[in-house]
Write an enzyme that holds these catalytic residues in place. Structure first.
Site, PDB file in Angstrom:
ATOM      1  N   PHE A   1      -1.279  16.404   3.787  1.00 52.37           N
ATOM      2  CA  PHE A   1      -1.681  15.706   2.570  1.00 52.37           C
ATOM      3  C   PHE A   1      -0.495  15.699   1.606  1.00 52.37           C
ATOM      4  CE2 PHE A   1      -3.541  15.058  -1.581  1.00 52.37           C
ATOM      5  CZ  PHE A   1      -4.372  13.974  -1.317  1.00 52.37           C
TER       6      PHE A   1
ATOM      7  N   THR B   1      -8.932   1.987   4.951  1.00 54.37           N
ATOM      8  CA  THR B   1      -8.742   1.165   3.749  1.00 54.37           C
ATOM      9  C   THR B   1      -8.251  -0.233   4.116  1.00 54.37           C
ATOM     10  OG1 THR B   1      -8.234   3.105   2.442  1.00 54.37           O
ATOM     11  CG2 THR B   1      -7.479   1.003   1.562  1.00 54.37           C
TER      12      THR B   1
ATOM     13  N   ARG C   1       1.033  11.779  -9.692  1.00 56.52           N
ATOM     14  CA  ARG C   1       1.497  10.387  -9.583  1.00 56.52           C
ATOM     15  C   ARG C   1       2.859  10.230 -10.253  1.00 56.52           C
ATOM     16  NH1 ARG C   1      -2.661   7.152  -7.525  1.00 56.52           N
ATOM     17  NH2 ARG C   1      -4.770   7.615  -8.194  1.00 56.52           N
TER      18      ARG C   1
ATOM     19  N   GLU D   1       0.841  -1.195   0.000  1.00 62.15           N
ATOM     20  CA  GLU D   1       0.000   0.000   0.000  1.00 62.15           C
ATOM     21  C   GLU D   1       0.880   1.251   0.000  1.00 62.15           C
ATOM     22  OE1 GLU D   1      -2.530   1.580  -0.494  1.00 62.15           O
ATOM     23  OE2 GLU D   1      -3.966   1.545   1.156  1.00 62.15           O
ATOM     24  N   ASP D   2       0.355   2.357  -0.516  1.00 62.18           N
ATOM     25  CA  ASP D   2       1.151   3.588  -0.513  1.00 62.18           C
ATOM     26  C   ASP D   2       1.198   4.241   0.854  1.00 62.18           C
ATOM     27  OD1 ASP D   2      -1.546   4.222  -0.630  1.00 62.18           O
ATOM     28  OD2 ASP D   2      -1.384   5.646  -2.280  1.00 62.18           O
ATOM     29  N   ILE D   3       0.016   4.393   1.491  1.00 59.95           N
ATOM     30  CA  ILE D   3      -0.018   5.145   2.744  1.00 59.95           C
ATOM     31  C   ILE D   3      -1.144   4.647   3.648  1.00 59.95           C
ATOM     32  CG2 ILE D   3      -1.422   6.977   1.634  1.00 59.95           C
ATOM     33  CD1 ILE D   3      -0.034   9.001   3.487  1.00 59.95           C
ATOM     34  N   ILE D   4      -0.861   4.581   4.928  1.00 59.75           N
ATOM     35  CA  ILE D   4      -1.918   4.316   5.909  1.00 59.75           C
ATOM     36  C   ILE D   4      -2.199   5.634   6.617  1.00 59.75           C
ATOM     37  CG2 ILE D   4      -2.586   3.056   7.992  1.00 59.75           C
ATOM     38  CD1 ILE D   4      -0.685   0.787   6.986  1.00 59.75           C
ATOM     39  N   ASP D   5      -3.416   6.111   6.444  1.00 57.97           N
ATOM     40  CA  ASP D   5      -3.815   7.407   7.000  1.00 57.97           C
ATOM     41  C   ASP D   5      -4.785   7.117   8.156  1.00 57.97           C
ATOM     42  OD1 ASP D   5      -4.724   9.980   7.415  1.00 57.97           O
ATOM     43  OD2 ASP D   5      -5.534  10.276   5.426  1.00 57.97           O
ATOM     44  N   THR D   6      -6.072   7.062   7.904  1.00 57.68           N
ATOM     45  CA  THR D   6      -7.013   6.711   8.976  1.00 57.68           C
ATOM     46  C   THR D   6      -6.946   5.210   9.291  1.00 57.68           C
ATOM     47  OG1 THR D   6      -8.799   6.232   7.429  1.00 57.68           O
ATOM     48  CG2 THR D   6      -8.630   8.504   8.230  1.00 57.68           C
ATOM     49  N   GLY D   7      -6.497   4.423   8.327  1.00 53.58           N
ATOM     50  CA  GLY D   7      -6.454   2.964   8.492  1.00 53.58           C
ATOM     51  C   GLY D   7      -7.724   2.284   8.002  1.00 53.58           C
TER      52      GLY D   7
HETATM   53  P1  IMP Z   1      -6.901   5.515   4.829  1.00 53.53           P
HETATM   54  O1  IMP Z   1      -8.023   4.610   4.437  1.00 53.53           O
HETATM   55  O2  IMP Z   1      -7.402   6.779   5.494  1.00 53.53           O
HETATM   56  O3  IMP Z   1      -5.844   4.833   5.634  1.00 53.53           O
HETATM   57  O4  IMP Z   1      -6.260   6.059   3.529  1.00 53.53           O
HETATM   58  C1  IMP Z   1      -5.688   5.229   2.657  1.00 53.53           C
HETATM   59  C2  IMP Z   1      -5.781   5.692   1.229  1.00 53.53           C
HETATM   60  O5  IMP Z   1      -6.162   7.066   1.069  1.00 53.53           O
HETATM   61  C3  IMP Z   1      -4.404   5.582   0.681  1.00 53.53           C
HETATM   62  O6  IMP Z   1      -4.231   4.311   0.152  1.00 53.53           O
HETATM   63  C4  IMP Z   1      -4.343   6.689  -0.327  1.00 53.53           C
HETATM   64  O7  IMP Z   1      -4.762   6.188  -1.566  1.00 53.53           O
HETATM   65  C5  IMP Z   1      -5.283   7.746   0.202  1.00 53.53           C
HETATM   66  N1  IMP Z   1      -4.544   8.787   0.976  1.00 53.53           N
HETATM   67  C6  IMP Z   1      -4.512   8.944   2.304  1.00 53.53           C
HETATM   68  N2  IMP Z   1      -3.740   9.993   2.669  1.00 53.53           N
HETATM   69  C7  IMP Z   1      -3.251  10.498   1.513  1.00 53.53           C
HETATM   70  C8  IMP Z   1      -2.363  11.593   1.212  1.00 53.53           C
HETATM   71  O8  IMP Z   1      -1.836  12.299   2.080  1.00 53.53           O
HETATM   72  N3  IMP Z   1      -2.110  11.793  -0.101  1.00 53.53           N
HETATM   73  C9  IMP Z   1      -2.657  11.037  -1.104  1.00 53.53           C
HETATM   74  N4  IMP Z   1      -3.468  10.012  -0.859  1.00 53.53           N
HETATM   75  C10 IMP Z   1      -3.775   9.735   0.434  1.00 53.53           C
HETATM   76 MG    MG Z   2      -3.533   3.545  -1.414  1.00 59.95          MG
END
Ligand code: IMP
Ligand code: MG
Length: 235
Positions: free
Chosen positions: A201, A155, A214, A147-153
């Site tokens: 972001f 996904t 990208r 995965e690229d990034i875990i933000d809130t988690g």
């Molecule tokens: P989560 O579900 O909040 O953990 O976010 C996961 C997905 O949201 C990532 O796989 C990204 O595709 C997108 N995302 C979250 N934060 C960013 C960011 O800072 N920049 C771009 N995409 C993000």
């Molecule tokens: Mg992603």
């Protein structure tokens, strides 16, 4: 698909595999003028957070950690599209290099792609759409999501819940290039994480804003001008 945001079940993730990510501090900011940016992005970024060279070096180390942890076992990599794809290809290249010179007689990895969408612009919609692959094919495999990034988690939590409905892989771990330090996190942690970053972001290295950035090699933060320029971008 809408799911409650909670950490993955304990038995799914053996957290002993987790090593600390590289910590990018809240006040670290690299001047864009110290890096080469293509003309189409020169006024679109306010700072560089992770230069491309550093990404390459961290990916190499994550590949080394994975190679050592799964020694002797074929892993099944699941690239989480679209954002995870550059990390996925660079990680595969590093895994291949390490394996090919180790003279070991097993297949290092197989792979598949899954599409997950939750973001619009810079906001999580709170709703996760999963498509593109039959998760039943993961039965009995050592699965590593990329995965690229875990933000809130949200996904990754949703992906785990979706998978658990249908199959029981031999093991499941998550490689994420970046994890965000945010109060919105549900507590989900990856196993192989490149960088811990402040709550900003970010774009680049396949992370996008409205499908833009990208193609940028570095990871950076959008400037006001960049936000204005691409806020209505329709792909
Ligand atoms: P989560 O579900 O909040 O953990 O976010 C996961 C997905 O949201 C990532 O796989 C990204 O595709 C997108 N995302 C979250 N934060 C960013 C960011 O800072 N920049 C771009 N995409 C993000
Ligand atoms: Mg992603």
């Amino acid at each position: 698909m809408r799911v409650a945001c909670s950490p993955a079940p304990k038995e799914q993730l053996d957290k002993e595999s987790r090593r600390d990510p590289f910590f990018i501090s809240d006040d670290l900011s690299m001047d864009v003028n110290h890096f080469y940016l293509p003309a189409h992005y020169t006024d679109s970024l306010q700072e560089i957070l992770v230069p491309h060279g550093m990404i390459v070096d961290r990916v190499e180390k994550l590949a080394a950690d994975i190679t050592s942890d799964y020694n002797g076992h074929t892993i099944h990599l699941i690239c989480v599209l679209k954002g995870g794809s550059t990390f996925f290809y660079d990680l595969c290249a590093a895994l291949r290099r390490m394996h090919d010179y180790s003279n070991q007689n097993y297949i290092p990895y197989t792979f598949d792609f899954i599409r997950v969408k939750s973001y619009e612009g810079t906001e999580s919609t709170g709703k996760v759409e999963i498509s593109g692959m039959d998760v039943k094919t993961l039965e009995g495999k050592h699965v590593v999501f990329v995965e690229d990034i875990i933000d809130t988690g949200l996904t990754m939590t949703s992906l785990m819940a979706h998978m658990n409905e249908f199959v029981k892989p031999k093991s499941v771990r998550v490689a994420s290039l970046v994890e965000k330090r945010t109060s919105r996190s549900c507590g989900f942690k990856g196993d192989y994480v490149g960088f811990s970053i402040p709550d900003k972001f970010i774009v680049g290295y396949c992370l996008d804003f409205n499908e833009v950035f990208r193609d940028l090699n570095h990871i950076g933060v959008i400037s006001k001008e960049g936000f204005e320029k691409f806020k209505d971008h329709v792909w």
